[in-house]
Scaffold this active site. Sequence first.
Site, short mmCIF file in Angstrom:
data_model
loop_
_atom_site.label_atom_id
_atom_site.label_comp_id
_atom_site.label_asym_id
_atom_site.label_seq_id
_atom_site.Cartn_x
_atom_site.Cartn_y
_atom_site.Cartn_z
N ARG A 79 12.42 64.77 6.92
CA ARG A 79 11.15 65.49 6.82
C ARG A 79 10.53 65.57 8.21
O ARG A 79 10.25 64.54 8.83
CB ARG A 79 10.20 64.74 5.86
CG ARG A 79 8.82 65.35 5.80
CD ARG A 79 7.88 64.65 4.83
NE ARG A 79 6.58 65.25 4.96
CZ ARG A 79 5.47 64.59 5.30
NH1 ARG A 79 5.49 63.27 5.48
NH2 ARG A 79 4.33 65.23 5.45
N HIS A 123 0.91 69.46 9.90
CA HIS A 123 0.73 68.03 10.11
C HIS A 123 -0.27 67.88 11.26
O HIS A 123 0.06 67.36 12.32
CB HIS A 123 2.06 67.35 10.40
CG HIS A 123 2.05 65.86 10.17
ND1 HIS A 123 2.93 65.21 9.33
CD2 HIS A 123 1.28 64.88 10.69
CE1 HIS A 123 2.70 63.91 9.34
NE2 HIS A 123 1.70 63.68 10.17
N GLU A 168 -1.49 65.20 4.22
CA GLU A 168 -2.69 64.36 4.21
C GLU A 168 -3.97 65.13 4.58
O GLU A 168 -4.60 64.85 5.61
CB GLU A 168 -2.50 63.18 5.17
CG GLU A 168 -1.29 62.32 4.83
CD GLU A 168 -1.15 61.10 5.76
OE1 GLU A 168 -1.91 60.98 6.73
OE2 GLU A 168 -0.29 60.26 5.48
N ASN A 296 2.01 59.98 0.27
CA ASN A 296 2.15 59.03 1.37
C ASN A 296 1.41 57.77 0.96
O ASN A 296 0.20 57.81 0.68
CB ASN A 296 1.55 59.59 2.66
CG ASN A 296 2.36 60.76 3.20
OD1 ASN A 296 3.42 61.10 2.66
ND2 ASN A 296 1.87 61.36 4.27
N TYR A 298 0.73 53.70 1.97
CA TYR A 298 0.86 52.62 2.95
C TYR A 298 0.24 51.31 2.49
O TYR A 298 0.74 50.24 2.80
CB TYR A 298 0.20 53.02 4.28
CG TYR A 298 1.00 54.05 5.04
CD1 TYR A 298 1.95 53.66 5.96
CD2 TYR A 298 0.82 55.42 4.80
CE1 TYR A 298 2.71 54.60 6.66
CE2 TYR A 298 1.57 56.36 5.49
CZ TYR A 298 2.52 55.95 6.42
OH TYR A 298 3.28 56.87 7.09
N GLU A 368 6.01 59.58 2.74
CA GLU A 368 5.84 58.63 3.85
C GLU A 368 5.56 57.26 3.28
O GLU A 368 4.80 57.12 2.31
CB GLU A 368 4.65 58.98 4.76
CG GLU A 368 4.88 60.10 5.72
CD GLU A 368 3.65 60.35 6.60
OE1 GLU A 368 2.88 59.40 6.89
OE2 GLU A 368 3.45 61.52 6.97
O1 IFM Z 1 1.61 58.45 11.87
C1 IFM Z 1 0.95 58.76 10.67
C2 IFM Z 1 1.41 60.09 10.13
O2 IFM Z 1 1.26 61.10 11.07
C3 IFM Z 1 0.63 60.44 8.91
N1 IFM Z 1 0.63 59.38 7.96
C4 IFM Z 1 0.35 58.04 8.42
C5 IFM Z 1 1.18 57.71 9.63
C6 IFM Z 1 0.85 56.29 10.12
O3 IFM Z 1 -0.48 56.19 10.48
#
Ligand code: IFM
Length: 460
Positions: A79, A123, A168, A296, A298, A368
């Site tokens: 990606r 992005h 995002e 995404n 985290y 992500e």
């Molecule tokens: O690096 C970023 C990415 O560009 C978008 N999502 C989170 C990642 C980590 O912060």
Amino acid sequence: MSFTRDALPADFVIGSATAAYQIEGSPTAGGRGPSIWDDFTTVPGAIADGSTGEPADDHYNRAGEDIALMAGLGLDAYRFSISWSRIQPDGTGPANAEGVAFYRRLAEELIAQGITPYATLYHWDLPSALEAKGGWLARETADRFAEFARVTVEALGDLVTHWITLNEPWCSAFLGYASGVHAPGRRLGSEASHAAHHLLLGHGRAVAAIREVAPTATVGVTLNLYSVRAATESDADRDAARRIDGLQNRLFLDPVLRGSYPRDVLDDLGETAWFDEQPMTDAVEIAAAVDFLGINYYSRHTVRAGAGSDGSLAAGDASSNPGSEFVEMVDTGAPKTQMGWEVHPDGLLDVLRMANALAPSMPLYVTENGSAYDDAVVDGAVDDLDRRSYLEAHLAVCAAAVDEGLPLRGYFAWSLMDNFEWAYGYTRRFGLVYVDYATQQRTVKTSGRWLAGLLGGSLA
Ligand code: IFM
């Protein structure tokens, strides 16, 4: 724990992800125009180490080497994002042939190596010429984005069949226009929600444009979702959780998947009247049918109502949570990455279930997921055991999600290689591959070697 690939379906896609500004460098090569990140990185103090996206990973000149690395890792898919200002240097008009040629070579080489390209159209790198006309605060930018989608898919659609419109949009809108910690660095408080609306409208119009140009393409959008919970069961803390879940998750999920904004969130923002003034047809356009949702994930947010939750706090203009500035993130004491983000793999299951509840048959991809740690090369190796554990734990949650019956189809590790981490510059490393920025030497980390083992890759 020892995770093996057979815990996931044979057709489950495993890849890695990057974004144009974070890796490419060469900001003026091939007729590329400036973007808001080229501008923002010149603002004193905007980037922790004073760096810019040049040279980043010099990927513009090293794409072949990087694809060879991906092949060695055994990745099914890659990606990447397409720099809008390489394709349309001024944000409008016909496609720039040199920009198209770069991405065609990239896609051709990926396909030659058996790696499926997944391209993200936005992005975060808006052409500067469009920011000069109001950026995402201007409704017109939604049309420019649809035009960009059209010319890009016309130029690449024979090679790339998987498209992601936005990455995002919460970050683009609220980090870019509310707190200003990201480009274009504007601090407008709740008005940032207008940018969110225009991003979403752009998404809907881009989906329609792509369907016209490439009716068989697979099209989705990527949202950054959080597992959000209240620190206590008090009414005030539960309301804090409702607000952050609203701003981070529902403000984007609801219009895309259900065709309407959550009223409570618009009220929190103080923007209900503005949203009500927008054409009724916007909601229909934003809810254009997509083929998948990218998520995404985290970390988890544990929140509480801090000082000022009684209304005594004047609305701040530099919070990323306008209208809910008083909400505080609680440190639970759980392990964190170098970003300060709590490691909480089970939260991935929470967000997958959240999306599935809104659109039960919608295919989902983790587009992500990854972790930053303070890596170092020692004797030619990078032994990033924390990242390896993070990756393994989240892949195990993917398997649990599939076992539970959730329509999760793939996972992309963030990131293929260390890169420009926005306002943190080069001070945060997320890669499976270590990059020495002075020499551009790549070193596959232990996490990357572990993934290669899982995927049957063959690294040198
Ligand atoms: O690096 C970023 C990415 O560009 C978008 N999502 C989170 C990642 C980590 O912060």
